[in-house]
Design a protein around this motif. Structure first.
Motif, PDB file in Angstrom:
ATOM      1  N   LYS A 150      38.765  59.418  77.161  1.00 47.75           N
ATOM      2  CA  LYS A 150      38.131  60.213  78.345  1.00 47.75           C
ATOM      3  C   LYS A 150      37.246  61.268  77.857  1.00 47.75           C
ATOM      4  N   ALA A 151      37.539  61.918  76.681  1.00 51.59           N
ATOM      5  CA  ALA A 151      36.684  62.549  75.722  1.00 51.59           C
ATOM      6  C   ALA A 151      35.342  61.795  75.211  1.00 51.59           C
ATOM      7  N   VAL A 152      35.582  60.702  74.964  1.00 56.63           N
ATOM      8  CA  VAL A 152      34.303  59.872  74.482  1.00 56.63           C
ATOM      9  C   VAL A 152      33.363  59.403  75.802  1.00 56.63           C
ATOM     10  N   ALA A 153      33.997  59.169  76.941  1.00 56.48           N
ATOM     11  CA  ALA A 153      33.365  58.772  78.281  1.00 56.48           C
ATOM     12  C   ALA A 153      32.618  60.047  78.613  1.00 56.48           C
ATOM     13  N   ALA A 154      33.057  61.363  78.528  1.00 54.60           N
ATOM     14  CA  ALA A 154      32.703  62.583  79.207  1.00 54.60           C
ATOM     15  C   ALA A 154      31.362  62.998  77.951  1.00 54.60           C
ATOM     16  N   ALA A 155      31.561  62.666  76.557  1.00 59.32           N
ATOM     17  CA  ALA A 155      30.330  62.938  75.956  1.00 59.32           C
ATOM     18  C   ALA A 155      29.000  61.918  75.969  1.00 59.32           C
ATOM     19  N   ARG A 156      29.502  60.643  76.367  1.00 61.62           N
ATOM     20  CA  ARG A 156      28.571  59.685  76.735  1.00 61.62           C
ATOM     21  C   ARG A 156      27.747  59.876  77.865  1.00 61.62           C
ATOM     22  N   ALA A 157      28.671  60.506  78.875  1.00 65.64           N
ATOM     23  CA  ALA A 157      28.035  60.698  80.263  1.00 65.64           C
ATOM     24  C   ALA A 157      27.119  61.989  80.109  1.00 65.64           C
ATOM     25  N   LYS A 158      27.225  62.819  79.172  1.00 71.36           N
ATOM     26  CA  LYS A 158      26.593  64.008  79.143  1.00 71.36           C
ATOM     27  C   LYS A 158      25.047  63.520  78.314  1.00 71.36           C
ATOM     28  N   ALA A 159      25.243  62.719  77.394  1.00 69.61           N
ATOM     29  CA  ALA A 159      24.324  62.234  76.652  1.00 69.61           C
ATOM     30  C   ALA A 159      23.206  61.667  77.398  1.00 69.61           C
ATOM     31  N   GLU A 160      23.934  60.813  78.371  1.00 64.72           N
ATOM     32  CA  GLU A 160      22.715  60.148  79.167  1.00 64.72           C
ATOM     33  C   GLU A 160      22.139  60.836  80.294  1.00 64.72           C
ATOM     34  N   LEU A 161      22.941  62.002  80.432  1.00 60.50           N
ATOM     35  CA  LEU A 161      22.115  62.760  81.463  1.00 60.50           C
ATOM     36  C   LEU A 161      21.151  63.451  80.829  1.00 60.50           C
ATOM     37  N   TYR A 162      21.337  64.158  79.396  1.00 65.90           N
ATOM     38  CA  TYR A 162      20.090  64.792  78.768  1.00 65.90           C
ATOM     39  C   TYR A 162      18.970  63.677  78.639  1.00 65.90           C
ATOM     40  N   ALA A 163      19.406  62.347  78.136  1.00 64.19           N
ATOM     41  CA  ALA A 163      18.368  61.635  77.815  1.00 64.19           C
ATOM     42  C   ALA A 163      17.495  61.355  79.233  1.00 64.19           C
ATOM     43  N   GLU A 164      18.028  61.097  80.356  1.00 68.35           N
ATOM     44  CA  GLU A 164      17.341  60.819  81.803  1.00 68.35           C
ATOM     45  C   GLU A 164      16.597  62.096  81.815  1.00 68.35           C
ATOM     46  N   ALA A 165      16.960  63.031  81.494  1.00 65.34           N
ATOM     47  CA  ALA A 165      16.258  64.619  81.986  1.00 65.34           C
ATOM     48  C   ALA A 165      15.160  64.660  81.020  1.00 65.34           C
ATOM     49  N   ALA A 166      15.244  63.901  79.795  1.00 61.98           N
ATOM     50  CA  ALA A 166      14.040  64.039  78.848  1.00 61.98           C
ATOM     51  C   ALA A 166      13.142  62.710  78.906  1.00 61.98           C
ATOM     52  N   GLY A 167      13.642  61.990  79.923  1.00 68.47           N
ATOM     53  CA  GLY A 167      12.730  60.659  80.154  1.00 68.47           C
ATOM     54  C   GLY A 167      12.981  59.725  79.063  1.00 68.47           C
ATOM     55  N   VAL A 168      13.946  59.602  78.186  1.00 69.69           N
ATOM     56  CA  VAL A 168      14.241  58.596  77.371  1.00 69.69           C
ATOM     57  C   VAL A 168      15.680  57.865  77.453  1.00 69.69           C
ATOM     58  N   ARG A 169      16.117  56.866  76.550  1.00 66.51           N
ATOM     59  CA  ARG A 169      17.155  56.358  76.823  1.00 66.51           C
ATOM     60  C   ARG A 169      18.091  56.433  75.581  1.00 66.51           C
ATOM     61  N   ILE A 170      19.520  56.587  75.867  1.00 66.41           N
ATOM     62  CA  ILE A 170      20.501  56.769  74.472  1.00 66.41           C
ATOM     63  C   ILE A 170      20.273  55.198  73.923  1.00 66.41           C
ATOM     64  N   GLY A 171      20.510  55.426  72.494  1.00 61.50           N
ATOM     65  CA  GLY A 171      20.494  54.241  71.888  1.00 61.50           C
ATOM     66  C   GLY A 171      21.934  53.751  71.054  1.00 61.50           C
ATOM     67  N   ALA A 172      21.910  53.373  70.123  1.00 55.36           N
ATOM     68  CA  ALA A 172      23.086  53.166  69.344  1.00 55.36           C
ATOM     69  C   ALA A 172      23.721  54.359  68.932  1.00 55.36           C
ATOM     70  N   VAL A 173      25.224  54.206  68.705  1.00 58.68           N
ATOM     71  CA  VAL A 173      26.034  55.526  68.401  1.00 58.68           C
ATOM     72  C   VAL A 173      25.943  55.581  66.873  1.00 58.68           C
ATOM     73  N   LEU A 174      25.301  56.893  66.544  1.00 61.28           N
ATOM     74  CA  LEU A 174      24.911  57.043  64.925  1.00 61.28           C
ATOM     75  C   LEU A 174      26.318  57.944  64.307  1.00 61.28           C
ATOM     76  N   HIS A 175      26.908  58.808  65.249  1.00 59.95           N
ATOM     77  CA  HIS A 175      27.679  59.732  64.572  1.00 59.95           C
ATOM     78  C   HIS A 175      29.002  60.038  65.592  1.00 59.95           C
ATOM     79  N   VAL A 176      30.331  59.899  65.088  1.00 61.99           N
ATOM     80  CA  VAL A 176      31.584  60.141  65.953  1.00 61.99           C
ATOM     81  C   VAL A 176      32.394  61.193  65.021  1.00 61.99           C
TER      82      VAL A 176
END
Length: 223
Positions: A150-176
């Motif tokens: 669930k923590a991973v899902a929450a982090a991904r959702a947050k990253a997607e929100l930031y990316a959408e607001a910035a007008g880009v898309r998230i790509g591959a996971v580079l760091h966990v």
């Protein structure tokens, strides 16, 4: 010129402008199915032999009380008898008061409704220091795994929100990066029994909260 200076200052604040980083945390709640009771038997006498004998008698009585509550010897962790000289300060000087013999115990039980009678009986049998009563769950590993997902899902959702607001898309996971929720500086998530309403007749365990947190780093997708 001013815009260039502002942009330069902002870039200096970003040490590694390689993508999007997001923190995610989650907690899973469960009803406890295990209780741990920690207590001591302490006896003090004027002679070592008498202290040992008094402690042994109390240990036998306490083990008998535990068996009466259906707690097997395998569920009881008991230390060997320990002896030390007991002193106290009187008129500025240390005075001998006797020899103190003690044994420490940790008991596990799945009978949560029997906690109060158990405590009453072991004290009556000779335990004179109750160090703690902790509720827990047997399947904590599975709960921790669920909290991490669930923590991973929450982090991904947050990253997607930031990316959408910035007008880009998230790509591959580079760091966990796993984050201990109890470490200094992290969010104050804990695995503990939450407060619950109690009465004089009910030692209520509440719920166990198992938490996890993670930092994910994503590349910015290039269309």
């Amino acid at each position: 010129m001013v815009d260039d200076l502002v942009e330069s200052a902002v870039m200096q604040m970003v040490e590694r402008p390689w993508g999007i980083t997001a923190f995610g945390a989650a907690s899973v709640k469960a009803v406890p199915d295990l209780v741990r009771v920690r207590f001591k038997i302490v006896r003090m006498e004027q002679a070592p032999a008498a202290a040992f004998e008094a402690a042994r008698a109390a240990v036998r009585a306490v083990r008998g009380a535990l068996r009466e509550h259906g707690i097997a010897d395998a569920a009881v962790e008991g230390s060997r008898l320990d002896l030390k000289t007991a002193t106290e300060y009187v008129d500025g000087s240390r005075k001998f008061v006797g020899y103190q013999c003690q044994a420490a115990f940790a008991v596990e039980s799945g009978a949560l409704d029997d906690v109060e009678p158990l405590l009453v009986d072991i004290v009556a049998a000779g335990a004179n220091e109750i160090e703690g009563v902790d509720f827990d769950v047997i399947g904590k590993r599975e709960l921790r795994a669920e909290a991490r997902r669930k923590a991973v899902a929450a982090a991904r959702a947050k990253a997607e929100l930031y990316a959408e607001a910035a007008g880009v898309r998230i790509g591959a996971v580079l760091h966990v990066e796993d984050v201990d929720p109890e470490q200094p500086g992290a969010s104050r998530y804990r695995s503990h029994a939450e407060a619950a309403a109690t009465t004089a007749q009910d030692l209520a365990p509440g719920h166990i909260v198992v938490s996890a947190a993670v930092i994910l780093g994503y590349a910015v997708a290039r269309d």
